[in-house]
Design a protein around this motif. Structure first.
Motif, PDB file in Angstrom:
ATOM      1  N   GLU A  83       0.940  -1.141  -0.107  1.00  0.00           N
ATOM      2  CA  GLU A  83      -0.193  -0.227   0.079  1.00  0.00           C
ATOM      3  C   GLU A  83       0.981   1.140  -0.021  1.00  0.00           C
ATOM      4  O   GLU A  83       0.565   2.298  -0.711  1.00  0.00           O
ATOM      5  CB  GLU A  83      -1.026  -0.104   1.248  1.00  0.00           C
ATOM      6  N   TYR A  84       2.074   1.203   0.985  1.00  0.00           N
ATOM      7  CA  TYR A  84       2.550   2.535   1.194  1.00  0.00           C
ATOM      8  C   TYR A  84       3.902   2.479   0.441  1.00  0.00           C
ATOM      9  O   TYR A  84       4.802   1.020   0.588  1.00  0.00           O
ATOM     10  CB  TYR A  84       2.893   2.684   2.586  1.00  0.00           C
ATOM     11  N   ILE A 123       0.433   4.646  -2.018  1.00  0.00           N
ATOM     12  CA  ILE A 123       0.257   5.789  -1.184  1.00  0.00           C
ATOM     13  C   ILE A 123       1.603   6.237  -0.769  1.00  0.00           C
ATOM     14  O   ILE A 123       2.365   5.445  -0.362  1.00  0.00           O
ATOM     15  CB  ILE A 123      -0.831   5.378   0.211  1.00  0.00           C
ATOM     16  N   LEU A 124       1.621   7.690  -0.760  1.00  0.00           N
ATOM     17  CA  LEU A 124       3.194   7.780  -0.290  1.00  0.00           C
ATOM     18  C   LEU A 124       3.392   7.803   1.102  1.00  0.00           C
ATOM     19  O   LEU A 124       2.536   8.205   1.903  1.00  0.00           O
ATOM     20  CB  LEU A 124       3.434   9.345  -0.800  1.00  0.00           C
ATOM     21  N   PRO A 145      -7.238   8.147   1.731  1.00  0.00           N
ATOM     22  CA  PRO A 145      -6.225   7.711   0.788  1.00  0.00           C
ATOM     23  C   PRO A 145      -6.143   6.266   0.420  1.00  0.00           C
ATOM     24  O   PRO A 145      -6.245   5.778  -0.603  1.00  0.00           O
ATOM     25  CB  PRO A 145      -4.875   8.045   1.558  1.00  0.00           C
ATOM     26  N   GLU A 146      -6.443   5.403   1.467  1.00  0.00           N
ATOM     27  CA  GLU A 146      -6.386   3.920   1.483  1.00  0.00           C
ATOM     28  C   GLU A 146      -7.769   3.460   0.656  1.00  0.00           C
ATOM     29  O   GLU A 146      -7.685   2.555  -0.107  1.00  0.00           O
ATOM     30  CB  GLU A 146      -6.707   3.164   2.796  1.00  0.00           C
ATOM     31  N   TYR A 150      -7.695   1.616  -3.164  1.00  0.00           N
ATOM     32  CA  TYR A 150      -8.214   0.388  -3.563  1.00  0.00           C
ATOM     33  C   TYR A 150      -9.434   0.686  -4.759  1.00  0.00           C
ATOM     34  O   TYR A 150      -9.813   0.001  -5.483  1.00  0.00           O
ATOM     35  CB  TYR A 150      -9.203  -0.320  -2.415  1.00  0.00           C
ATOM     36  N   VAL A 151      -9.982   1.881  -4.697  1.00  0.00           N
ATOM     37  CA  VAL A 151     -10.779   1.931  -5.982  1.00  0.00           C
ATOM     38  C   VAL A 151     -10.103   2.055  -7.264  1.00  0.00           C
ATOM     39  O   VAL A 151     -10.437   1.303  -8.295  1.00  0.00           O
ATOM     40  CB  VAL A 151     -11.216   3.449  -5.853  1.00  0.00           C
TER      41      VAL A 151
END
Length: 376
Positions: A83-84, A123-124, A145-146, A150-151
């Motif tokens: 994710e990040y 995500i940064l 942001p999360e 996922y969108v």
């Protein structure tokens, strides 16, 4: 789970029904719960583009402290598990940032690749800048942001529809500007993210186990092939030293000879500016590239061509059915030296740089078909 058994995939989670649904007005999205909103993404998050400071200005690339995310970093998010992102292959200087269109994006910005490797998102995890190959979304108060991440990962089919170009693929900015997203209440976004993380963690754990099993089977396959081609099938045959470190002992009645003595000739592809992606066309002479060479199998889905007239300018790097193709470069997942046989339906074809064609017919003169290069 036993190492030689494939685990049963987990049952898909059961989704409940909302009391009422409505048409979102967005083709890829379809119906959404009636109390959700669907809006242009730029109204839920601020859109920012990336940029590359001039490579001609040495001071833009000295004393660099600002992480700068580019296509060289996409490998981190290719499998969809991360994710990040916090690390980058390159950094830029504060002077380079100040004198270009690059922007320092805040931690929590959602980034999406829009050229070459299209559709990868993250995500940064720290403040950083990106190249122009990315579009970047700074989320407003209505969207997490999360959740937006996922969108984007659910929009794969939409990205394919919007991607333009065959050799240099891109999603143009006017299409990015038209992105739409569902926007549930914040509390539901948090629940959805938690649900996705829990369920995908179960799937990822199973994938890891299967990857381990695949590695073991691949190792067993390699050992079987190596044993058969270097020792033969008779376990009781007398053996002797081959004289080669990598080969070791061989059956006493076998010979060891240089490949060039047993009807093999070699040719690699053109280097330098002779063959670039800008030369590619929709049809013509097939260019065999590294991604086409698999483990004993020709991977033909990713096809590239050059015009016949350009082929005539490059010298002889031709491939015919039955030629042995060897990869001269590799990575962790695709090691150097993998090989396959050119298929019968390959048509007019040639090898690219770092791909080697080893021809099955004997070369009668030192410079036939390979411009002086021979495989010893």
């Amino acid at each position: 789970m036993s190492e030689d058994r494939v685990a049963t995939p987990p049952s898909p989670p059961r989704f409940g029904r909302y009391p009422e649904y409505r048409d979102s007005g967005v083709e890829w999205l379809g119906e959404i719960p009636a109390h959700w909103n669907a809006k242009r993404t730029k109204f839920a998050a601020t859109l920012r583009s990336g940029h590359t400071p001039s490579r001609q200005k040495a001071e833009y690339w000295q004393d660099c402290t600002i992480p700068w995310f580019g296509l060289a970093d996409v490998w981190q998010v290719r499998d969809g598990r991360v994710e990040y992102v916090r690390e980058t292959a390159e950094k830029i200087s504060e002077i380079g940032l100040a004198n270009s269109s690059a922007r320092l994006l805040p931690e929590g910005t959602v980034i999406l690749s829009r050229t070459a490797s299209v559709g990868f998102s993250a995500i940064l995890g720290v403040d950083m800048a990106t190249t122009q190959d990315f579009v970047n979304w700074i989320c407003g108060p209505s969207i997490r942001p999360e959740y937006l991440l996922y969108v984007f990962r659910a929009m794969e089919s939409e990205f394919r529809r919007l991607t333009m170009g065959s050799t240099h693929q891109t999603i143009y900015m006017h299409d990015v500007d038209g992105f739409s997203t569902p926007v549930p209440p914040i509390s539901e976004q948090d629940q959805i993210v938690a649900f996705i993380r829990k369920e995908t963690a179960r799937i990822d754990a199973l994938v890891t186990k299967q990857e381990r099993l695949i590695d073991l089977l691949q190792e067993k396959r390699t050992v079987l092939i190596t044993r058969a081609v270097t020792r033969g099938l008779d376990p009781d045959v007398p053996m002797r030293d081959s004289g080669l470190d990598w080969l070791g002992q061989i059956p006493a009645h076998w010979e060891v000879v240089q490949l060039r003595r047993v009807a093999f000739d070699r040719c690699d592809g053109p280097f330098g500016s002779g063959l670039k992606s800008s030369h590619y066309a929709e049809e013509g002479v097939r260019v065999v590239r590294l991604q086409n060479i698999g483990y004993g199998e020709f991977e033909g889905a990713d096809a590239a061509f050059i015009p016949h007239e350009h082929r005539s300018k490059l010298g002889d790097h031709s491939v015919i059915p039955g030629d042995l193709l060897i990869a001269g470069l590799g990575d962790t997942n695709h090691p150097t030296g993998r090989a396959c046989v050119a298929p019968s339906d390959i048509g007019p074809a040639m090898v690219k740089a770092d791909c080697f064609g080893n021809y099955k017919e004997r070369c009668t003169a030192p410079f036939t078909r390979c411009q002086g290069r021979r495989l010893a």
